[in-house]
Design a protein around this motif. Structure first.
Motif, PDB file in Angstrom:
ATOM      1  N   GLU A 143       0.825  -1.209   0.000  1.00  0.00           N
ATOM      2  CA  GLU A 143       0.000   0.000   0.000  1.00  0.00           C
ATOM      3  C   GLU A 143       0.861   1.262   0.000  1.00  0.00           C
ATOM      4  O   GLU A 143       1.846   1.365   0.738  1.00  0.00           O
ATOM      5  CB  GLU A 143      -0.916   0.013   1.226  1.00  0.00           C
ATOM      6  N   GLY A 144       0.472   2.198  -0.850  1.00  0.00           N
ATOM      7  CA  GLY A 144       1.121   3.501  -0.892  1.00  0.00           C
ATOM      8  C   GLY A 144       2.362   3.574  -1.757  1.00  0.00           C
ATOM      9  O   GLY A 144       2.838   4.668  -2.079  1.00  0.00           O
ATOM     10  N   ALA A 145       2.898   2.425  -2.148  1.00  0.00           N
ATOM     11  CA  ALA A 145       4.154   2.431  -2.907  1.00  0.00           C
ATOM     12  C   ALA A 145       3.951   2.946  -4.331  1.00  0.00           C
ATOM     13  O   ALA A 145       4.775   3.706  -4.849  1.00  0.00           O
ATOM     14  CB  ALA A 145       4.762   1.032  -2.931  1.00  0.00           C
ATOM     15  N   TRP A 146       2.857   2.525  -4.981  1.00  0.00           N
ATOM     16  CA  TRP A 146       2.632   2.993  -6.356  1.00  0.00           C
ATOM     17  C   TRP A 146       2.456   4.503  -6.402  1.00  0.00           C
ATOM     18  O   TRP A 146       2.957   5.172  -7.314  1.00  0.00           O
ATOM     19  CB  TRP A 146       1.423   2.310  -6.983  1.00  0.00           C
ATOM     20  N   GLU A 147       1.763   5.048  -5.440  1.00  0.00           N
ATOM     21  CA  GLU A 147       1.538   6.502  -5.423  1.00  0.00           C
ATOM     22  C   GLU A 147       2.872   7.248  -5.371  1.00  0.00           C
ATOM     23  O   GLU A 147       3.037   8.287  -6.011  1.00  0.00           O
ATOM     24  CB  GLU A 147       0.652   6.878  -4.236  1.00  0.00           C
ATOM     25  N   ARG A 148       3.815   6.722  -4.619  1.00  0.00           N
ATOM     26  CA  ARG A 148       5.133   7.358  -4.566  1.00  0.00           C
ATOM     27  C   ARG A 148       5.857   7.241  -5.906  1.00  0.00           C
ATOM     28  O   ARG A 148       6.450   8.212  -6.380  1.00  0.00           O
ATOM     29  CB  ARG A 148       5.975   6.733  -3.452  1.00  0.00           C
ATOM     30  N   PHE A 149       5.814   6.060  -6.510  1.00  0.00           N
ATOM     31  CA  PHE A 149       6.464   5.886  -7.801  1.00  0.00           C
ATOM     32  C   PHE A 149       5.830   6.800  -8.849  1.00  0.00           C
ATOM     33  O   PHE A 149       6.527   7.457  -9.627  1.00  0.00           O
ATOM     34  CB  PHE A 149       6.355   4.430  -8.260  1.00  0.00           C
ATOM     35  N   ASP A 150       4.504   6.855  -8.847  1.00  0.00           N
ATOM     36  CA  ASP A 150       3.781   7.660  -9.824  1.00  0.00           C
ATOM     37  C   ASP A 150       4.099   9.147  -9.676  1.00  0.00           C
ATOM     38  O   ASP A 150       4.037   9.901 -10.641  1.00  0.00           O
ATOM     39  CB  ASP A 150       2.277   7.425  -9.665  1.00  0.00           C
ATOM     40  N   ALA A 151       4.454   9.550  -8.458  1.00  0.00           N
ATOM     41  CA  ALA A 151       4.817  10.945  -8.203  1.00  0.00           C
ATOM     42  C   ALA A 151       6.300  11.210  -8.465  1.00  0.00           C
ATOM     43  O   ALA A 151       6.771  12.331  -8.261  1.00  0.00           O
ATOM     44  CB  ALA A 151       4.466  11.316  -6.769  1.00  0.00           C
ATOM     45  N   GLY A 152       7.029  10.192  -8.897  1.00  0.00           N
ATOM     46  CA  GLY A 152       8.441  10.354  -9.189  1.00  0.00           C
ATOM     47  C   GLY A 152       9.371  10.015  -8.040  1.00  0.00           C
ATOM     48  O   GLY A 152      10.590  10.126  -8.170  1.00  0.00           O
ATOM     49  N   ASP A 153       8.813   9.587  -6.912  1.00  0.00           N
ATOM     50  CA  ASP A 153       9.623   9.241  -5.741  1.00  0.00           C
ATOM     51  C   ASP A 153       9.992   7.759  -5.805  1.00  0.00           C
ATOM     52  O   ASP A 153       9.465   6.937  -5.054  1.00  0.00           O
ATOM     53  CB  ASP A 153       8.846   9.569  -4.459  1.00  0.00           C
ATOM     54  N   VAL A 154      10.914   7.440  -6.688  1.00  0.00           N
ATOM     55  CA  VAL A 154      11.298   6.049  -6.901  1.00  0.00           C
ATOM     56  C   VAL A 154      11.942   5.463  -5.644  1.00  0.00           C
ATOM     57  O   VAL A 154      11.702   4.315  -5.279  1.00  0.00           O
ATOM     58  CB  VAL A 154      12.248   5.939  -8.106  1.00  0.00           C
ATOM     59  N   ASP A 155      12.756   6.261  -4.972  1.00  0.00           N
ATOM     60  CA  ASP A 155      13.422   5.777  -3.771  1.00  0.00           C
ATOM     61  C   ASP A 155      12.421   5.518  -2.644  1.00  0.00           C
ATOM     62  O   ASP A 155      12.548   4.525  -1.907  1.00  0.00           O
ATOM     63  CB  ASP A 155      14.467   6.782  -3.304  1.00  0.00           C
ATOM     64  N   GLY A 156      11.449   6.402  -2.495  1.00  0.00           N
ATOM     65  CA  GLY A 156      10.432   6.198  -1.469  1.00  0.00           C
ATOM     66  C   GLY A 156       9.620   4.955  -1.720  1.00  0.00           C
ATOM     67  O   GLY A 156       9.290   4.201  -0.792  1.00  0.00           O
ATOM     68  N   CYS A 157       9.299   4.721  -2.974  1.00  0.00           N
ATOM     69  CA  CYS A 157       8.589   3.495  -3.356  1.00  0.00           C
ATOM     70  C   CYS A 157       9.424   2.272  -2.994  1.00  0.00           C
ATOM     71  O   CYS A 157       8.926   1.311  -2.394  1.00  0.00           O
ATOM     72  CB  CYS A 157       8.300   3.520  -4.856  1.00  0.00           C
ATOM     73  N   ALA A 158      10.708   2.316  -3.322  1.00  0.00           N
ATOM     74  CA  ALA A 158      11.587   1.179  -3.051  1.00  0.00           C
ATOM     75  C   ALA A 158      11.703   0.903  -1.555  1.00  0.00           C
ATOM     76  O   ALA A 158      11.753  -0.254  -1.132  1.00  0.00           O
ATOM     77  CB  ALA A 158      12.967   1.438  -3.653  1.00  0.00           C
ATOM     78  N   ARG A 159      11.742   1.953  -0.750  1.00  0.00           N
ATOM     79  CA  ARG A 159      11.855   1.748   0.701  1.00  0.00           C
ATOM     80  C   ARG A 159      10.620   1.050   1.259  1.00  0.00           C
ATOM     81  O   ARG A 159      10.732   0.171   2.132  1.00  0.00           O
ATOM     82  CB  ARG A 159      12.072   3.094   1.400  1.00  0.00           C
ATOM     83  N   LEU A 160       9.445   1.414   0.772  1.00  0.00           N
ATOM     84  CA  LEU A 160       8.228   0.749   1.236  1.00  0.00           C
ATOM     85  C   LEU A 160       8.218  -0.723   0.840  1.00  0.00           C
ATOM     86  O   LEU A 160       7.833  -1.596   1.630  1.00  0.00           O
ATOM     87  CB  LEU A 160       6.994   1.451   0.664  1.00  0.00           C
ATOM     88  N   VAL A 161       8.634  -1.003  -0.365  1.00  0.00           N
ATOM     89  CA  VAL A 161       8.649  -2.389  -0.840  1.00  0.00           C
ATOM     90  C   VAL A 161       9.696  -3.201  -0.071  1.00  0.00           C
ATOM     91  O   VAL A 161       9.446  -4.347   0.322  1.00  0.00           O
ATOM     92  CB  VAL A 161       8.916  -2.452  -2.353  1.00  0.00           C
TER      93      VAL A 161
END
Length: 212
Positions: A143-161
């Protein structure tokens, strides 16, 4: 030449870096159509089958020797269309799925969009049948990881995963179902093998484009 069919422009530098490191003589061409994933998420992968076939025919017309689909949601649709276009069409996550099955019976799939879970689970089960290995696949949406990736926050997405992967203890392999979350592989601390698709997927594409 190997053509890559993407649903995000953020995938291009990932594969260009792998090409430079491992396949310097491989010529890549990138097709990006973000609308394919947007529609597939809403209507299902089969809804974009005609558009995928158009992209594949375009790749043939422009001289591709093979196509690698880097979107896990539509990869099955692309792979199925290979016979129609008369050219190898690979899904980037199939080598990863084969590796997961080889690791053991218990496989956990992590994804950031719901539309990816079904195709990835089916792919792993298909590889298990092909090799006559037993497998139990469990899937989890981060949850929430795609929203970060879609906003350009690739690192934030990776940390959640990565955090989600580190919570998994009862598995023989963890599959990162999308190219967009492959970076999490470098952040995990779990002792469970964590698999991502870009490196083995591109290697398979390179072999298809330049068979020995």
């Amino acid at each position: 030449m190997l053509t890559l069919l993407h649903t995000s422009p953020l995938h291009i530098p990932v594969f260009e870096a792998l090409r430079q490191e491992h396949h310097p003589d491989l010529e890549l061409r990138h097709f990006v159509d973000e609308e394919l994933l947007a529609r597939a998420r809403l209507e299902g992968p089969e809804a974009v089958a005609d558009d995928v076939r158009k992209e594949l025919r375009r790749a043939v017309a422009e001289g591709a020797r093979a196509v690698l689909c880097t979107c896990s949601t539509i990869g099955g649709v692309a792979e199925t269309a290979a016979a129609e276009v008369g050219m190898p069409v690979l899904r980037v996550d199939r080598p990863m799925a084969a590796a997961a099955v080889a690791e053991g019976e218990r496989v956990v799939v992590l994804a950031t969009v719901e539309s990816t879970l079904g195709p990835t689970v089916s792919l792993i089960e298909d590889e298990a049948r092909r090799t006559a290995r037993p497998v139990e696949v469990r899937a989890r949406l981060v949850e929430g990881a795609w929203e970060r990736f879609d906003a350009g926050d690739v690192d934030g997405c990776a940390r959640l995963v990565a955090a989600a992967a580190d919570e998994v203890t009862d598995a023989d392999a963890i599959v990162l179902a999308q190219v967009s979350i492959a970076r999490a592989q470098q952040l995990v601390t779990t002792q469970v093998p964590v698999l991502s698709s870009p490196r083995p997927g591109l290697a398979a594409g390179a072999r298809a484009a330049h068979p020995q």
